[in-house]
Design a protein around this motif. Sequence first.
Motif, PDB file in Angstrom:
ATOM      1  N   THR A 249      -1.624  -8.063  78.947  1.00 27.72           N
ATOM      2  CA  THR A 249      -0.708  -6.719  79.537  1.00 27.72           C
ATOM      3  C   THR A 249       1.301  -7.437  79.912  1.00 27.72           C
ATOM      4  N   THR A 250       1.791  -7.035  79.293  1.00 24.91           N
ATOM      5  CA  THR A 250       3.054  -6.812  79.962  1.00 24.91           C
ATOM      6  C   THR A 250       3.299  -6.566  81.218  1.00 24.91           C
ATOM      7  N   VAL A 251       4.055  -7.621  82.365  1.00 28.14           N
ATOM      8  CA  VAL A 251       4.513  -6.339  83.279  1.00 28.14           C
ATOM      9  C   VAL A 251       5.923  -6.724  83.553  1.00 28.14           C
TER      10      VAL A 251
ATOM     11  N   GLY B 218      15.680 -23.354  96.093  1.00 32.98           N
ATOM     12  CA  GLY B 218      15.505 -23.825  94.976  1.00 32.98           C
ATOM     13  C   GLY B 218      14.009 -23.343  93.965  1.00 32.98           C
ATOM     14  N   ARG B 219      13.254 -23.589  95.103  1.00 32.44           N
ATOM     15  CA  ARG B 219      11.718 -23.360  93.689  1.00 32.44           C
ATOM     16  C   ARG B 219      11.942 -21.626  93.382  1.00 32.44           C
ATOM     17  N   GLY B 220      12.193 -20.650  93.483  1.00 30.57           N
ATOM     18  CA  GLY B 220      12.003 -19.597  92.935  1.00 30.57           C
ATOM     19  C   GLY B 220      12.566 -19.463  91.299  1.00 30.57           C
ATOM     20  N   LEU B 221      13.434 -19.351  91.125  1.00 29.87           N
ATOM     21  CA  LEU B 221      14.251 -18.586  89.875  1.00 29.87           C
ATOM     22  C   LEU B 221      13.666 -20.092  88.856  1.00 29.87           C
ATOM     23  N   TRP B 222      13.488 -21.150  89.587  1.00 26.41           N
ATOM     24  CA  TRP B 222      12.836 -22.491  88.273  1.00 26.41           C
ATOM     25  C   TRP B 222      11.606 -21.864  88.553  1.00 26.41           C
ATOM     26  N   MET B 223      10.691 -21.870  89.066  1.00 21.32           N
ATOM     27  CA  MET B 223       8.866 -20.511  88.810  1.00 21.32           C
ATOM     28  C   MET B 223       9.720 -19.515  87.584  1.00 21.32           C
TER      29      MET B 223
ATOM     30  N   ALA C  69      10.461 -13.813  79.556  1.00 28.18           N
ATOM     31  CA  ALA C  69      11.862 -13.431  79.517  1.00 28.18           C
ATOM     32  C   ALA C  69      12.154 -13.500  80.722  1.00 28.18           C
ATOM     33  N   TRP C  70      13.290 -13.578  81.144  1.00 29.87           N
ATOM     34  CA  TRP C  70      14.304 -12.963  82.415  1.00 29.87           C
ATOM     35  C   TRP C  70      15.371 -12.992  82.651  1.00 29.87           C
TER      36      TRP C  70
ATOM     37  N   VAL D 246      17.369  -9.600  89.951  1.00 26.92           N
ATOM     38  CA  VAL D 246      16.764 -10.568  88.762  1.00 26.92           C
ATOM     39  C   VAL D 246      15.869 -10.034  88.314  1.00 26.92           C
ATOM     40  N   TRP D 247      15.189  -9.821  86.587  1.00 27.77           N
ATOM     41  CA  TRP D 247      14.071  -9.004  86.042  1.00 27.77           C
ATOM     42  C   TRP D 247      13.480 -10.434  85.157  1.00 27.77           C
ATOM     43  N   PHE D 248      12.342 -10.269  85.513  1.00 30.97           N
ATOM     44  CA  PHE D 248      11.634 -11.284  84.414  1.00 30.97           C
ATOM     45  C   PHE D 248       9.538 -10.714  83.969  1.00 30.97           C
ATOM     46  N   TRP D 249       9.855 -10.473  82.680  1.00 32.14           N
ATOM     47  CA  TRP D 249       8.281  -9.940  82.353  1.00 32.14           C
ATOM     48  C   TRP D 249       7.285 -11.204  82.225  1.00 32.14           C
ATOM     49  N   LEU D 250       5.909 -11.418  82.480  1.00 32.33           N
ATOM     50  CA  LEU D 250       5.053 -11.670  82.137  1.00 32.33           C
ATOM     51  C   LEU D 250       3.646 -11.032  81.326  1.00 32.33           C
ATOM     52  N   THR D 251       3.300 -11.657  80.348  1.00 31.87           N
ATOM     53  CA  THR D 251       1.941 -11.584  79.885  1.00 31.87           C
ATOM     54  C   THR D 251       0.968 -11.970  80.172  1.00 31.87           C
ATOM     55  N   GLY D 252      -0.512 -11.262  80.798  1.00 30.04           N
ATOM     56  CA  GLY D 252      -1.679 -11.897  80.776  1.00 30.04           C
ATOM     57  C   GLY D 252      -2.712 -12.487  79.516  1.00 30.04           C
ATOM     58  N   ARG D 253      -2.423 -13.405  79.397  1.00 29.99           N
ATOM     59  CA  ARG D 253      -3.456 -13.144  78.408  1.00 29.99           C
ATOM     60  C   ARG D 253      -5.056 -12.426  77.900  1.00 29.99           C
ATOM     61  N   GLU D 254      -5.253 -11.879  76.983  1.00 25.14           N
ATOM     62  CA  GLU D 254      -5.964 -10.851  76.748  1.00 25.14           C
ATOM     63  C   GLU D 254      -7.192 -11.938  77.047  1.00 25.14           C
ATOM     64  N   ASP D 255      -8.267 -10.857  77.587  1.00 22.49           N
ATOM     65  CA  ASP D 255      -9.716 -11.093  78.220  1.00 22.49           C
ATOM     66  C   ASP D 255     -10.858 -11.446  77.118  1.00 22.49           C
ATOM     67  N   LYS D 256     -11.015 -12.475  76.766  1.00 20.68           N
ATOM     68  CA  LYS D 256     -12.177 -12.702  75.830  1.00 20.68           C
ATOM     69  C   LYS D 256     -13.634 -13.086  76.188  1.00 20.68           C
ATOM     70  N   ARG D 257     -13.704 -11.893  76.709  1.00 17.85           N
ATOM     71  CA  ARG D 257     -15.520 -12.333  77.223  1.00 17.85           C
ATOM     72  C   ARG D 257     -16.150 -11.313  76.267  1.00 17.85           C
TER      73      ARG D 257
END
Length: 66
Positions: free
Chosen positions: A3-5, A31-36, A43-44, A55-66
């Motif tokens: 899932t992407t948020v 100075g660590r916020g944008l670096w992280m 993408a940001w 500032v916007w950014f996308w985070l994609t989680g890994r698919e659960d492989k249980r």
Amino acid sequence: MGTTVQVKVTDAGSFTSAPAVRTPSLDDDTGRGLWMVDMLADAWGFEHGENGASVWFWLTGREDKR
């Protein structure tokens, strides 16, 4: 693929230029916020709007492989 948020953080200040990623030293208090964001996000970007600068950014989680 997981899932992407999308996260968007807005500051009401009047910024005229895009923020720049910098590498803070271990002793820096700021100075660590944008670096992280740059390290973790898929993408940001930066934009101006009627409520200030964002500032916007996308985070994609890994698919659960249980």
